[in-house]
Scaffold this active site. Structure first.
Site, short mmCIF file in Angstrom:
data_model
loop_
_atom_site.label_atom_id
_atom_site.label_comp_id
_atom_site.label_asym_id
_atom_site.label_seq_id
_atom_site.Cartn_x
_atom_site.Cartn_y
_atom_site.Cartn_z
N ARG A 68 -7.48 -0.61 1.40
CA ARG A 68 -8.00 -1.89 0.90
C ARG A 68 -8.44 -1.77 -0.56
O ARG A 68 -8.39 -2.74 -1.31
CB ARG A 68 -9.12 -2.38 1.82
CG ARG A 68 -10.31 -1.47 1.91
CD ARG A 68 -11.19 -1.74 3.12
NE ARG A 68 -10.60 -1.24 4.37
CZ ARG A 68 -11.14 -1.39 5.57
NH1 ARG A 68 -12.28 -2.06 5.71
NH2 ARG A 68 -10.56 -0.92 6.64
N ASP A 96 -12.12 6.92 3.97
CA ASP A 96 -10.88 6.73 4.75
C ASP A 96 -10.46 5.25 4.79
O ASP A 96 -9.36 4.94 5.22
CB ASP A 96 -11.08 7.28 6.16
CG ASP A 96 -9.77 7.51 6.89
OD1 ASP A 96 -8.71 7.47 6.22
OD2 ASP A 96 -9.81 7.74 8.11
N GLU A 152 -9.33 3.48 2.47
CA GLU A 152 -8.86 3.56 1.09
C GLU A 152 -7.78 2.53 0.76
O GLU A 152 -7.66 2.12 -0.39
CB GLU A 152 -8.34 4.98 0.80
CG GLU A 152 -6.87 5.26 1.20
CD GLU A 152 -6.60 5.16 2.68
OE1 GLU A 152 -7.56 5.22 3.47
OE2 GLU A 152 -5.42 5.00 3.06
N ASP A 199 -2.63 10.28 3.58
CA ASP A 199 -4.01 9.86 3.80
C ASP A 199 -4.74 10.87 4.67
O ASP A 199 -4.65 10.83 5.90
CB ASP A 199 -4.03 8.46 4.46
CG ASP A 199 -5.45 7.95 4.69
OD1 ASP A 199 -6.40 8.54 4.13
OD2 ASP A 199 -5.59 6.95 5.43
N LYS A 220 -10.15 12.87 8.20
CA LYS A 220 -9.66 12.52 9.53
C LYS A 220 -9.63 13.76 10.42
O LYS A 220 -9.48 14.88 9.92
CB LYS A 220 -8.21 11.99 9.43
CG LYS A 220 -8.08 10.61 8.82
CD LYS A 220 -6.61 10.20 8.76
CE LYS A 220 -6.45 8.82 8.14
NZ LYS A 220 -7.02 7.73 8.94
N ASP A 224 1.76 6.50 5.45
CA ASP A 224 0.75 5.56 4.97
C ASP A 224 1.18 4.83 3.68
O ASP A 224 0.43 4.05 3.13
CB ASP A 224 -0.58 6.28 4.78
CG ASP A 224 -1.77 5.37 5.01
OD1 ASP A 224 -1.61 4.32 5.67
OD2 ASP A 224 -2.87 5.70 4.51
N LYS A 271 0.86 -1.20 0.00
CA LYS A 271 0.00 0.00 0.00
C LYS A 271 0.89 1.23 0.00
O LYS A 271 1.70 1.40 0.91
CB LYS A 271 -0.91 0.00 1.23
CG LYS A 271 -1.61 1.33 1.51
CD LYS A 271 -2.51 1.28 2.75
CE LYS A 271 -3.05 2.66 3.13
NZ LYS A 271 -3.93 2.64 4.33
N1 BES Z 1 -4.02 4.65 7.03
C1 BES Z 1 -5.11 4.38 7.89
C2 BES Z 1 -4.75 3.42 9.03
C3 BES Z 1 -3.76 3.92 10.03
C4 BES Z 1 -4.16 4.48 11.21
C5 BES Z 1 -2.40 3.74 9.81
C6 BES Z 1 -3.25 4.92 12.14
C7 BES Z 1 -1.48 4.19 10.74
C8 BES Z 1 -1.89 4.76 11.90
C9 BES Z 1 -6.25 3.76 7.09
O1 BES Z 1 -6.35 4.18 5.77
C10 BES Z 1 -7.52 4.16 7.75
O2 BES Z 1 -7.82 5.32 7.75
N2 BES Z 1 -8.22 3.18 8.31
C11 BES Z 1 -9.44 3.44 8.99
C12 BES Z 1 -10.44 2.41 8.55
C13 BES Z 1 -11.84 2.70 8.99
C14 BES Z 1 -12.38 3.91 8.25
C15 BES Z 1 -12.69 1.49 8.71
C16 BES Z 1 -9.17 3.33 10.48
O3 BES Z 1 -8.39 2.48 10.90
O4 BES Z 1 -9.72 4.14 11.22
ZN ZN Z 2 -4.61 4.81 4.88
MN MN Z 3 -7.50 5.94 5.57
#
Ligand code: BES
Ligand code: ZN
Ligand code: MN
Length: 494
Positions: free
Chosen positions: A340, A336, A338, A259, A266, A277, A254
């Site tokens: 996946r 968010d 994204e 992000d 966020k 990210d 990825k």
């Molecule tokens: N890049 C983030 C995950 C992340 C969070 C990486 C903290 C490093 C530190 C990912 O794209 C994301 O935003 N995931 C969301 C998913 C949710 C919307 C289902 C999350 O984990 O909140």
């Molecule tokens: Zn992300």
């Molecule tokens: Mn995200």
């Protein structure tokens, strides 16, 4: 690119110790000096080494750690550091000892007397890895680091260890540099530019642009990047060190260069961390570099999906329905989630194009994996016990924390959509597992696959024995070892 600081290797010379200036390091164990160097230094200091090793303080110095004797009488050195490293020390203690020595680097030269320590290879790797720094954005005078020398019994053997450790460290440093780099510098195009630099090492690198991705039908990936000024790209890196025509092992990363969350934006607090990210893509790049540098006898293809997730007038919206390269449709409930979407299309492309023997993907995918495992272990998800156990074994050997998580139909059921083939999220609980189930929908049934959720292990707030705070490069050593053990030995079914 942060350079690896390669120490000078000297042949052991007992007569060179008394007059040396700077810092002297000697490896010791037990409660009295036993090696020739330790005894020599003990004599020169009129017994100070022996007295220190008989002290209560020495009893608290764990393997890999050190005790400092400042301005020792009888030596020209400003300090003598006793590093506790038993001959039978394990790999972690030896690397930690190397890291302990690297932390002494500074204005004064360092001479580390290693003699014939059996763990010199691991010590040197720890030394190289801990000496990493990422300081090009600190203005003002850069203090030059003084020379570092290792005094050893067998110069040729230690030189070979330095060469091997340098190949590993250069891969890890590429990953760390990419992860530490801010997003205004490491755009998608800058990232792919750095990857094309691997061509110099014999890696075949191909960059797929938006028009090509459109033609291939990678609409999930393109939808993530559509709100950004940075063009979305997929970079394919091929290292063909194995048998001609043999199916490759595939690594997929990825590469979200930043992000923001997109329209599902966020919160501001901590958003700056999302420069990391692209950590999964960074590890894939680092592994490819190490494979090339050491001339690995395996066919490996590394693919990264490079995008930026921004809110914009053209950005995708919650509720959009997008068709994947596979053909399945996805209702994007949360922009968010994204990573996946990016992985789904790159994984499908990897399988259709390269028919790999096995696939491992890496992604800073979920905050939920950090809630579950903290920064000690990456989350490991798999459909294949043989591949999964081989990875877990390699990670354990490298002391890179990795913990297998469950999967199952009930988690997958949470992705059901009223309108499309699936949604991209399925509620908060067990979020890392639901994310893994989403990815699994884009893995063919008979394809051995491991998904590594590295959100918690990619960037640390504190130091580790072999890394200063910041990007760790977690995974480069484990994946390199997995490839060496599983794909370079006689062909083995996984
Ligand atoms: N890049 C983030 C995950 C992340 C969070 C990486 C903290 C490093 C530190 C990912 O794209 C994301 O935003 N995931 C969301 C998913 C949710 C919307 C289902 C999350 O984990 O909140
Ligand atoms: Zn992300
Ligand atoms: Mn995200």
């Amino acid at each position: 690119m942060s350079d690896v600081l390669v120490p000078e290797i000297l042949s052991y010379d007992a007569d060179d110790l008394a007059a040396r200036t700077g810092r002297i390091v000697v490896l010791v164990e037990g409660s009295s000096p036993a090696t020739p160097a330790a005894r020599r230094l003990d004599r020169l200091t009129r017994g100070a080494v022996g007295r220190a090793m008989a002290s209560e303080a020495w009893g608290r110095v764990k393997p890999g750690e050190s005790l400092e004797l400042a301005y020792p009488a009888g030596l020209g050195a400003s300090a003598l550091h006793l590093v506790h490293l038993p001959r039978r020390a394990d790999l972690a203690a030896a690397r930690k000892a190397g890291g302990t020595i690297a932390r002494l680097y500074g204005a004064e030269p360092v001479l580390a007397v290693i003699e014939g320590h059996p763990r010199h290879g691991e010590l040197i790797l720890g030394l190289l890895l801990r000496a990493y720094s990422f300081d090009q954005y600190k203005s003002g005078e850069k203090k030059a680091k003084a020379a570092v020398s290792l005094m050893v019994a067998d110069v040729a053997a230690v030189q070979a260890s330095v060469t091997a450790a340098t190949a590993l460290a250069q891969g890890v440093f590429l990953t760390r540099d990419l992860v530490n780099e801010p997003a205004n510098v490491l755009t998608t195009t800058e990232f792919s530019h750095r990857l094309t630099g691997l061509r110099d090492l014999g890696v075949h690198v191909e960059v797929l642009d938006e028009a090509e991705l459109e033609r291939l039908g990678m609409r999930l990936l393109l939808a993530v990047g559509v709100g950004s000024e940075c063009p979305s790209q997929v970079v394919v890196m091929r290292w063909n060190g194995g048998q001609a025509g043999e199916a490759p092992f595939a690594l997929v990363g990825k590469g979200v260069c930043f992000d923001t969350g997109g329209i599902s934006i966020k919160p501001a607090g901590g958003m700056e961390e999302m420069t990391m990210d692209m950590g999964g893509a960074g590890v894939v790049a680092g592994v490819m570099k190490t494979l090339a540098l050491r001339g690995a006898k395996a066919n490996v293809v590394g693919l990264v999906g490079l995008v930026e997730n921004m809110p914009d007038g053209r950005a995708q919206r919650p509720g959009d329905i997008v068709k994947s390269m596979k053909g399945d449709t996805v209702e994007v409930i949360n922009t968010d989630a994204e990573g996946r979407l990016v992985l789904a299309d790159v994984l499908w492309y990897a399988q259709e194009t390269f028919h790999p023997k096995a696939i491992i993907n890496l992604a800073t995918l979920t905050g939920a994996i950090i809630v579950a495992l903290g920064s000690e272990h990456a989350g490991v998800f798999s459909n294949n016990d043989t591949l999964c156990n081989a990875f877990l074994k390699a990670a354990a050997a490298e002391h890179e924390g990795a913990w297998r998580m469950p999967m199952g139909q009930a988690y997958d059921d949470r992705l059901k959509s009223r309108l499309a083939d699936m949604m991209n999220v399925g509620g908060r609980d067990g979020g890392a597992i639901v994310a893994a189930q989403f990815i699994k929908r884009f893995i063919k049934d008979d394809m051995p696959w491991v998904h590594l959720d590295i959100a918690g292990v990619t960037l640390l707030k504190g130091d580790t024995p072999t890394a200063p705070k910041g990007a760790t490069g977690w995974g480069v050593l484990a994946l390199n070892r997995l490839i060496a053990d599983t794909f370079e030995t006689a062909p083995k079914a996984v």
